[in-house]
Design an enzyme around this catalytic site. Structure first.
Site, short mmCIF file in Angstrom:
data_model
loop_
_atom_site.label_atom_id
_atom_site.label_comp_id
_atom_site.label_asym_id
_atom_site.label_seq_id
_atom_site.Cartn_x
_atom_site.Cartn_y
_atom_site.Cartn_z
N ASP A 177 16.75 -26.35 27.62
CA ASP A 177 16.87 -26.72 26.22
C ASP A 177 15.52 -27.33 25.81
OD1 ASP A 177 17.75 -27.16 23.65
OD2 ASP A 177 19.67 -28.00 24.23
C1 NOJ Z 1 18.29 -28.00 20.87
C2 NOJ Z 1 19.73 -27.59 20.93
O1 NOJ Z 1 20.42 -28.41 21.85
C3 NOJ Z 1 19.95 -26.14 21.30
O2 NOJ Z 1 21.31 -25.83 21.18
C4 NOJ Z 1 19.09 -25.25 20.44
O3 NOJ Z 1 19.34 -23.90 20.77
C5 NOJ Z 1 17.64 -25.63 20.67
N1 NOJ Z 1 17.44 -27.01 20.25
C6 NOJ Z 1 16.68 -24.72 19.92
O4 NOJ Z 1 16.72 -24.95 18.57
#
Ligand code: NOJ
Length: 743
Positions: free
Chosen positions: A285
């Protein structure tokens, strides 16, 4: 030779549910190997590096120049947040100037629609309609792919039993079985027939794993959980997504039993890439590799990079940890090149599969983009999926559907004219002025035949005395009132956990003042999570839980209010009566001291100040018609290992309207070596029936449906009595029977 008895005994104990290895195309793996042989270490590591490319397009800046140089040098494998054919073409053309011309992947959070916004995933889950959910994902993929996107960071398949957690809106609710069906539908919808089609994108099963169990419902907090709970509740939707062929997985931000998920080799190497033979790739993430330092799990970013690549995280999203440290880690002998090769191969495989090596601009067709984004098909589908997502919680005196002879309707509430809120938190590319508000939807539906009055009644967070007085005066002039209450779009979603999930502000005061006029009041509640609204629950004649429904919100709600669509949604998550009941979910186990609504008795598993039951149970939702369940039958009362049992019953529309019922089958394994839940959803079906029409429904339960994880995590079935419960909701069981599984 084995005796028959011995063989049966073995089968008994060894029903192993590993996912079969996804088939790989040997022609592609050969191309991947050839390319890998030509790559320098730097170029390999480049494939593991993902940047957010917001700065890449638009006016030149120092940052955009740096990013462009990185791409040109082959140090970037994928980009997030660049969208549109023009922009993706421009950025892809930079990658085409690199030595090996390896195309970039363009990724984006296409969570519930791209240009056309569909209902939030939790709302869609309330449809219990797998075809509708699949269609929604497919149309989102079609629009995104037409706009240059190859890869969506969806579906989120995290089970969530704590409505304080803001991201509950992105998932399918509390139940592992429903969650698994939906995970599969969404993956298939996004990925279409074959990856590489220009109406499909790669899906991401996220966030691996147990993110939804964040301690105290606070986003990004750690998770302590038994393996048993992990396997029986939190992993099944991930396994379903892997089985359905999800091309990628994303790590979660949380720790699991002290180890950050991004550096967790038990999750990534043992389970995902080991037991499940997963051949796709794993993305971290956002900076979750770097965050391992903040957690106190890595000394510095270099140590974090070592831990992440060793654990099996293939791509570093936006953190730069791999880019800055993997070369030295390899040179120091801490990271074997084989580990890098393995990750690179997984990524290249998908790039070949998408057809990007043949045509890196395959998804950059401006004509297709304009046709697809302006195609009415998506709006029509968004309206239909939104109708199916609405849950009728209350309808005293059958006040709904509304009689069209009414002269004056008052639409009151802070969300009555809201547009932006209907598009919810993940609004990646939508013009929110194109959203139909509830006020617009009602006005369009009656087309000037009646008068529509309006009062805002304050904001989501506050209604002043003057706001309330104005709302009361408008309500007094109407025959009927429709209220639009709830949360604003920035109150649920990532980092939007709430310690108090009551309907915000003093919206219940506003409701009570309006209701005191004596006019019939229909309340619509909009939001991204189960909210608590006991005064409304007790006093409103009619309540529709409408979540955030996207582009067609107002039209869909109006369709339900005026009876053009008979509501069929069922809650995918329990609604608590009070905060203290959280976490509340239907599949609880029994206790040694069960409570059966005997308030005067002590020393039972209960509260002294609250009921045990939720305000609205999992699986609950009314219709304008009624359904009868009868003639529950089993084809056998005794079965043996590996037999199946067929359950049948008759479902009848006993009311006056055509409608759909979600018939639910719950199971209880009465005695087992591990205490089993009082009820577990095992099957469901959505059936459409005309008034008076009956249909015989059949469900077949096999070994897998009767199995569970024992104390040593073996997936087994044990002999004994199994109770079958058929009903309209987890707390509305209409018929029950039992069978015995014998040795
Ligand atoms: C953080 C989020 O937790 C995740 O779900 C998302 O896909 C990413 N950012 C990218 O935006």
């Amino acid at each position: 030779m084995f005796s028959k008895r011995l063989l049966l005994g073995m089968l008994w104990m060894s029903v192993v549910l590993d996912v079969k290895a996804q088939k790989q195309d040997p022609a592609i793996t050969q191309k991947v190997d050839l390319l890998l042989n030509r790559m320098t270490l730097e170029e390999k590591i480049g494939q593991l590096n993902q940047y957010s490319g917001k700065a890449l397009t638009g006016p030149a800046t120092a940052k955009s120049n740096d990013l462009q140089t990185e791409i040109r040098n082959g140090w970037v494998g994928s980009v997030l947040n660049v969208k549109g054919t023009k922009n993706t073409r421009e950025v892809q053309s930079i990658a085409m100037q690199s030595r090996l011309k390896i195309p970039l992947l363009f990724s984006l959070d296409v969570i519930h629609g791209y240009y056309t916004t569909f209902p939030i995933p939790l709302a869609e889950a309330a449809s219990w309609d797998m075809e509708a959910i699949k269609l929604s994902a497919h149309l989102a993929a079609r629009e995104a792919a037409a706009s240059g996107i190859h890869w969506t960071f969806a579906p989120m398949v995290d089970i969530a039993r704590d409505p304080r957690w803001g991201r509950i809106m992105e998932g399918a609710g509390e139940d592992p079985y429903l969650g698994s069906c939906i995970a599969e539908a969404r993956v298939r919808g996004f990925q279409g027939k074959v990856l590489g089609d220009t109406d499909a994108v790669m899906a991401t099963a996220k966030h691996f794993a147990a993110y939804g169990a964040a301690t105290a419902g606070r986003d990004y907090s750690g998770v302590e959980m038994s393996d048993h709970e992990l396997w029986q509740t939190y992993l099944p939707p991930f396994r379903a997504a892997a089985k359905a062929g999800a091309a990628t997985f994303m790590n979660s931000f949380n720790t699991l039993n002290g180890i950050p998920a991004t550096g967790n080799s038990y999750l990534l190497r043992n389970i995902l890439k080991g037991k499940w033979h997963y051949t796709g790739f794993v993305v971290s993430d956002w900076n979750s590799i770097g965050e391992m330092v903040t957690w106190g799990y890595a000394n510095d970013v270099k140590d974090a990079a070592l831990k992440a690549i060793t654990a099996g995280c293939d791509i570093d999203m936006e953190g730069g940890a791999y880019r800055k440290n993997l070369i030295s880690l390899v040179k120091e002998g801490k990271v074997p090149v084989a580990l890098i090769n393995e990750a690179v191969k997984r990524i290249l495989y998908q790039k070949y599969q998408l057809g990007l090596f043949d045509d890196p601009y395959k998804f950059c067709d401006e004509k297709r983009e304009s046709l697809v984004l302006n195609d009415k098909k998506s709006r029509l589908a968004a309206r239909s999926v939104a109708e199916k997502s609405i849950v009728l919680l209350k309808n005293d005196g059958a006040i709904l559907p509304l009689n069209t002879n009414l002269k004056t309707i008052a639409v009151i509430g802070p969300l009555a004219k809201a547009k932006r809120d209907m598009a919810a938190a993940w609004n990646v590319n939508q013009d929110t002025t194109a959203v139909v508000s509830l006020y617009d939807g009602i006005s369009l539906a009656i087309r000037g035949r009646q008068t529509v009055l309006y009062a805002k009644g304050g904001s989501v967070m506050h209604s002043s005395q003057q706001d309330i007085a104005e709302a009361v005066s408008i309500a007094s002039q109407a025959d009927i009132v429709v209220m639009a209450l709830g949360e604003s779009f920035d109150m649920s979603g990532e980092s939007k956990s709430r310690a108090d999930i009551a309907l915000p502000g003093n919206q219940e005061d506003l409701f009570e003042a309006v209701a005191a006029t004596g006019k019939p009041v229909i309340v619509t509640i909009m939001g991204g999570r189960p909210l608590i609204f006991n005064r409304i629950a007790n006093k409103a004649q009619s309540i529709l839980y409408t979540w955030w429904l996207g582009s067609e919100a107002g039209n869909a709600i109006a369709d339900v209010i005026f009876g053009k669509y008979n509501p069929s949604g069922k809650l995918p998550v329990s609604f608590p009566r009070s905060m203290g009941q959280i976490p509340i979910f239907y599949s609880q186990t029994n206790t040694g001291r069960p409570y059966n609504n005997e308030p005067e008795k002590l020393y039972l598993s209960s509260y002294i100040d609250e009921q045990n039951s939720p305000r609205y149970a999992f699986g609950y939702g009314l219709s304008y018609t009624t359904f009868g369940y009868s003639e529950l039958k089993l084809d056998k009362n005794i079965i043996f290992a590996n037999d199946s049992v067929t359950i049948s019953f008759s479902l009848t529309n006993t009311g006056r309207y055509a409608g759909e019922e979600v018939a639910q089958l719950y199971l209880r394994d009465e005695v087992a070596s591990v205490v089993r839940p009082l009820k577990e959803l095992k099957k469901f079906i959505k059936v459409q029936l005309q008034p008076g029409e009956s249909r015989i429904v059949h469900f077949v339960l096999g070994n897998d449906d009767l199995s569970f994880y024992d104390a040593k995590l073996n997936w087994i079935v044990e002999p004994g009595v199994f109770r079958i419960m058929i009903g309209s909701a987890s707390d509305d069981i209409r018929a029950s029977t039992a069978f015995t599984l014998k040795k």
